[in-house]
Design a protein around this motif. Structure first.
Motif, PDB file in Angstrom:
ATOM      1  N   ASP A   1      54.549   7.638 -42.043  1.00 22.71           N
ATOM      2  CA  ASP A   1      54.003   8.819 -41.378  1.00 22.71           C
ATOM      3  C   ASP A   1      52.875   8.427 -40.412  1.00 22.71           C
ATOM      4  O   ASP A   1      51.814   7.990 -40.829  1.00 22.71           O
ATOM      5  N   GLU A   2      53.132   8.627 -39.132  1.00 26.02           N
ATOM      6  CA  GLU A   2      52.153   8.215 -38.115  1.00 26.02           C
ATOM      7  C   GLU A   2      50.842   8.998 -38.175  1.00 26.02           C
ATOM      8  O   GLU A   2      49.820   8.526 -37.686  1.00 26.02           O
ATOM      9  N   SER A   3      50.898  10.197 -38.745  1.00 21.92           N
ATOM     10  CA  SER A   3      49.653  10.974 -38.812  1.00 21.92           C
ATOM     11  C   SER A   3      48.745  10.460 -39.926  1.00 21.92           C
ATOM     12  O   SER A   3      47.594  10.851 -40.040  1.00 21.92           O
ATOM     13  N   ARG A   4      49.285   9.559 -40.756  1.00 20.98           N
ATOM     14  CA  ARG A   4      48.474   8.991 -41.840  1.00 20.98           C
ATOM     15  C   ARG A   4      48.383   7.469 -41.735  1.00 20.98           C
ATOM     16  O   ARG A   4      47.632   6.831 -42.465  1.00 20.98           O
TER      17      ARG A   4
ATOM     18  N   ASN B   1      42.564   5.375 -47.916  1.00 20.10           N
ATOM     19  CA  ASN B   1      43.076   6.366 -48.868  1.00 20.10           C
ATOM     20  C   ASN B   1      44.503   6.683 -48.411  1.00 20.10           C
ATOM     21  O   ASN B   1      44.963   6.118 -47.419  1.00 20.10           O
TER      22      ASN B   1
ATOM     23  N   TYR C   1      38.195  -3.937 -40.202  1.00 17.97           N
ATOM     24  CA  TYR C   1      39.349  -3.565 -39.371  1.00 17.97           C
ATOM     25  C   TYR C   1      38.946  -3.592 -37.901  1.00 17.97           C
ATOM     26  O   TYR C   1      39.645  -4.146 -37.048  1.00 17.97           O
TER      27      TYR C   1
ATOM     28  N   VAL D   1      36.306  -0.501 -42.757  1.00 15.89           N
ATOM     29  CA  VAL D   1      36.427  -0.096 -41.353  1.00 15.89           C
ATOM     30  C   VAL D   1      35.726  -1.119 -40.456  1.00 15.89           C
ATOM     31  O   VAL D   1      36.237  -1.467 -39.383  1.00 15.89           O
TER      32      VAL D   1
ATOM     33  N   HIS E   1      34.943   1.667 -48.168  1.00 13.47           N
ATOM     34  CA  HIS E   1      35.499   2.275 -46.964  1.00 13.47           C
ATOM     35  C   HIS E   1      34.735   1.798 -45.722  1.00 13.47           C
ATOM     36  O   HIS E   1      35.325   1.339 -44.745  1.00 13.47           O
TER      37      HIS E   1
ATOM     38  N   ALA F   1      48.102   4.410 -38.774  1.00 16.21           N
ATOM     39  CA  ALA F   1      48.015   4.007 -37.368  1.00 16.21           C
ATOM     40  C   ALA F   1      48.529   2.581 -37.193  1.00 16.21           C
ATOM     41  O   ALA F   1      48.477   1.769 -38.114  1.00 16.21           O
TER      42      ALA F   1
ATOM     43  N   ARG G   1      45.722   8.980 -46.831  1.00 19.81           N
ATOM     44  CA  ARG G   1      45.830   9.645 -45.530  1.00 19.81           C
ATOM     45  C   ARG G   1      45.231   8.771 -44.430  1.00 19.81           C
ATOM     46  O   ARG G   1      45.062   9.215 -43.292  1.00 19.81           O
ATOM     47  N   ASP G   2      44.880   7.565 -44.772  1.00 21.35           N
ATOM     48  CA  ASP G   2      44.285   6.673 -43.772  1.00 21.35           C
ATOM     49  C   ASP G   2      44.642   5.217 -44.079  1.00 21.35           C
ATOM     50  O   ASP G   2      43.908   4.513 -44.769  1.00 21.35           O
ATOM     51  N   VAL G   3      45.781   4.823 -43.524  1.00 21.95           N
ATOM     52  CA  VAL G   3      46.260   3.448 -43.685  1.00 21.95           C
ATOM     53  C   VAL G   3      46.423   2.875 -42.286  1.00 21.95           C
ATOM     54  O   VAL G   3      46.695   3.604 -41.336  1.00 21.95           O
ATOM     55  N   ARG G   4      46.198   1.586 -42.115  1.00 23.96           N
ATOM     56  CA  ARG G   4      46.367   0.951 -40.807  1.00 23.96           C
ATOM     57  C   ARG G   4      47.257  -0.271 -40.947  1.00 23.96           C
ATOM     58  O   ARG G   4      47.067  -1.062 -41.878  1.00 23.96           O
TER      59      ARG G   4
END
Lengths: 499, 499
Positions: free
Chosen positions: A222-225, A240, A29, A26, A22, A227, A242-245
């Motif tokens: 889903d934009e909340s998960r 994860n 990214y 980041v 992770h 970006a 809940r966190d995809v870009r």
């Protein structure tokens, strides 16, 4: 060790490995989207130490004992943990066989190669990149030998990106594509192209960004998960579910470039967002392979995103983002414009029909480099020859030829074939889905919900639980068969170009 | 251990600590600028493990032995390494005295407090935040007791943000400000305000971003080493002198907000970009204290960025970014507009003259909380009373009062005073610099080069080598004296408002 303790220790190990992944993810990214140019050295330092810590965690005596104990008691573990132990052990074996100094040296080499390649591409100077590439080829072959001395090194690499893949399989696969598609490509390139002059003009980045978000909403990303960022080249990364870009690049003179990169990366994102909660933070908590991942992105980009029914949903959204620009355009006109096929030099800009030929060139070159029949120094010439043969075009400079892709500078050999295999998987998934889902209806309404429900159920939620071949069988009821892909392309392009 | 080995091990320790800090810093920067909303849980997991690894590295037996050995041989170390060992030891002592379970529990508390505070601020509901805040105050006092049971806990906290600061010092400092500035603030608030109607209107974000980059260029903030991002609240973060980030927020109806946040954060950035190469990746490789950091940002924002000569350079750039909007504006008009002083409720929007009063309110409240004379439950009332006393305004709701700042929810008690002290440092630095540098000339030309050269030489390059008091003496030839600040404000505002 009792099963409960064993299970807990396996989960803890995965969490720690996940944390290093992770943090490094980041950092990467951030490097592509936000970091200033000179940040490279400091980041190299940090990523270097983090990857060393990850290496130490994965290859420690404790890990070895834990994994051996887990494999010995495999039958007593719950199915998910058993599969995790298997994957961890695969990762352990692949890693522990490479001496730590060589891993560190390799990290340094890849870091250096990245900036040398960037520079070489900018200066159209293959010679300056050649020594790095030679070292990368040599190191990759050596590592593959450590990992499995009984197999051909390129087979080891192929299997790494797409478990189950090897040269025999791909020779057969690409042979079929060549036979089916090369004549079609030649026919299309001498057919009449549609007039797309109405698409020309300037599309401000702010409007393109608004459009991208509208398209993500239609795809139910889903934009909340997930970006949406900006980078030089579009890509997806995930930490994860809940966190995809996803990222894109807005070219003000090219509306389709960013639009379809968002649909493509959106497909990758849907896969990661759909992986089940219980798999998160573990080694099965993401897409199972590069090939299956690419199937999801190319399914969205091409089969869904470039379909005629989707044009009906897309047109009003285009008009809304760029008022007055699409008022007199018909769905059929848009459909023809987004499906133009012209043999070209740059893989990432290639159309759906010619795309796999770009991959085939790279596959043949990689295969020849690793069986020793092609020297790195001969790459530019061989590249040009193969492009001429399959696509009828030849690069005038190496920056548009052998220097165009980032992959080799990162030491990723054996990666490219999964792009093509993924497109072929996509066609088979599509045909199976079409039996259960009113796809055209969903596309016409601009709402991917029923499509995603099928994909989630058959593919996404399983993450890494099922291996690619198992997944294909479970999802479609049949083993992989490339004819879905060739038939799809033939049918689509014969109709489009009235051949 | 010989000196060479000792030195190397000290450097290695610092590199490892730096790596954890870098990774956590990038995760945090990403959270504020790019991450999707639901990413919080996964990030908490990762930051939690990284901070645990950092804690273990810093407090290990090996580190203890290394630092004791270093302090015993202090005289034999080179001056930089000796100072690093001293700082590391300070950090070690501050950390090791707190039991690991309590550190972990505190991390969990701060994580929770952050979201509780966000919610409480949104709902204007102090009562929901109160239990968290009580726990934070109690924990901070307890930790301060572990760190130095012989001192008043609030003094321990003050010293943490600004070495050398304590209540005695600040009582005296704020007493002087109160005496000198409160009457001036009252006089200004009854004076005639300039007409700034010409500044109203809409300024698109794209134009503001262009302007921000132009202003960074005038300040000579090197874009290849410092990126500009967007976030809810502006901030600066730094990883090394080749990787600094500043952020801003573009409000389309408020041009000055983003403009001056960029000048402010640009000042922080110049400090970090100027720290010498040989200090990088070590514990002295950044600004020495919060107060000195704030001196650099507020020097840029107020003394330089809001000066009359700078208006001459700024006006054409404004006109270029927003064609036609500034054609008929004079430097004097702009100068009056950017220096309006009106007592207000929100610290981050306060003008230069009233700013320190906002800090004074917080200082008095923190002091009273930690000597037990004020209960957390009484904060909203006490807040209102003090704002009424010093600024003549009272919040109508807690979201504009005691809930406005993020600091307490993060457990940062003793941080606020450094904001005001920094402004006062800035005035003394300015007066010293004015003897050597033609400041007005540089500002009029919109080129900070000679200013930065002085600041680099006297302040920036030293990083953490000189402690704040040593730095002030070395840079200005005198110990800190707040009268530079009060005199500057009096002179400027008496002239501006013709009092």
């Amino acid at each position: 060790m009792d099963i409960q303790t064993l299970t807990k220790q396996l989960k803890d190990l995965q969490r720690r490995l996940h944390v290093f992944g992770h943090a490094m993810g980041v950092l990467e990214y951030d490097a592509e989207t936000a970091a200033p140019r000179q940040s490279e050295a400091g980041r190299g330092e940090t990523v270097g130490l983090l990857s060393q810590l990850r290496y130490e965690e994965l290859t420690s005596e404790g890990t070895r004992e834990l994994l051996e104990s887990a494999l010995a008691q495999r039958e007593a573990l719950d199915p998910q943990t058993a599969r995790e132990a298997e994957e961890l052990h695969r990762d352990f074996k692949k890693t522990v066989c490479i001496p730590k100094e060589e891993v560190v040296a390799y990290t340094v080499l890849v870091n250096r190669a990245s900036s040398v390649w960037h520079q070489a591409k900018e200066n159209n100077d293959f010679a300056s990149f050649r020594p790095c590439l030679e070292e990368l080829v040599e190191t990759s072959a050596r590592f593959a030998g450590y990992q499995d001395s009984g197999r051909h090194p390129y087979d080891v690499m192929l299997d790494d990106f797409e478990p189950g893949l090897d040269r025999g399989y791909l020779d057969d696969y690409f042979g079929r594509l060549r036979k089916e598609l090369v004549p079609l490509i030649h026919a299309v390139s001498s057919a009449t192209q549609p007039d797309t002059g109405w698409l020309r003009g300037s599309y401000p980045a702010a409007g393109q960004e608004k459009l991208a978000k509208r398209v993500m909403a239609m795809m139910r990303v889903d934009e909340s998960r997930c970006a949406l960022g900006r980078s030089e080249h579009p890509f997806t990364t995930n930490f994860n579910n809940r966190d995809v870009r996803i990222t894109t690049h807005y070219y003000e003179d090219n509306l389709l470039s960013s639009l379809y990169s968002v649909v493509h990366e959106g497909g990758h994102a849907l896969y990661e967002l759909g992986v089940a909660d219980e798999l998160q933070y573990g080694c099965l908590g993401g897409g199972v392979s590069m090939g299956v991942h690419e199937s999801q992105s190319r399914l969205c980009e091409n089969m869904l995103g470039r379909s005629l029914p989707f044009m009906e949903a897309l047109l009003p959204v285009l008009e809304e983002s760029f008022p007055g620009r699409f008022r007199n355009v018909t769905p059929q006109q848009l459909y023809r414009a987004v499906n133009m096929s012209i043999p070209s030099l740059i893989r990432t800009e290639a159309d759906e029909l010619t795309y796999s030929m770009h991959i085939m060139v790279r596959y043949e070159l990689e295969k020849a480099m690793f069986d020793g029949s092609l020297k790195v120094a001969e790459l530019p010439y061989a590249w040009s020859e193969l492009y001429g043969k399959y696509l009828g075009v030849r690069p005038e400079k190496d920056s548009e030829g052998v220097l165009q892709d980032v992959h080799w500078s990162g030491g990723s050999f054996g990666y490219f074939p999964s792009y093509s295999i993924g497109s072929a998987y996509a066609a088979q998934f599509y045909d199976a889905m079409a039996k259960d889902v009113k796809i055209d209806e969903a596309l016409r309404e601009g709402d991917f919900t029923p499509i995603n429900a099928w994909l989630d159920d058959r593919i996404h939620r399983h993450g890494g639980m099922l291996k690619p071949k198992e997944l294909m069988l479970a999802a479609t009821g049949k083993p992989f068969d490339a004819s879905h892909y060739t038939e799809y392309l033939k049918k689509k392009y014969v109709a489009l170009y009235q051949l």
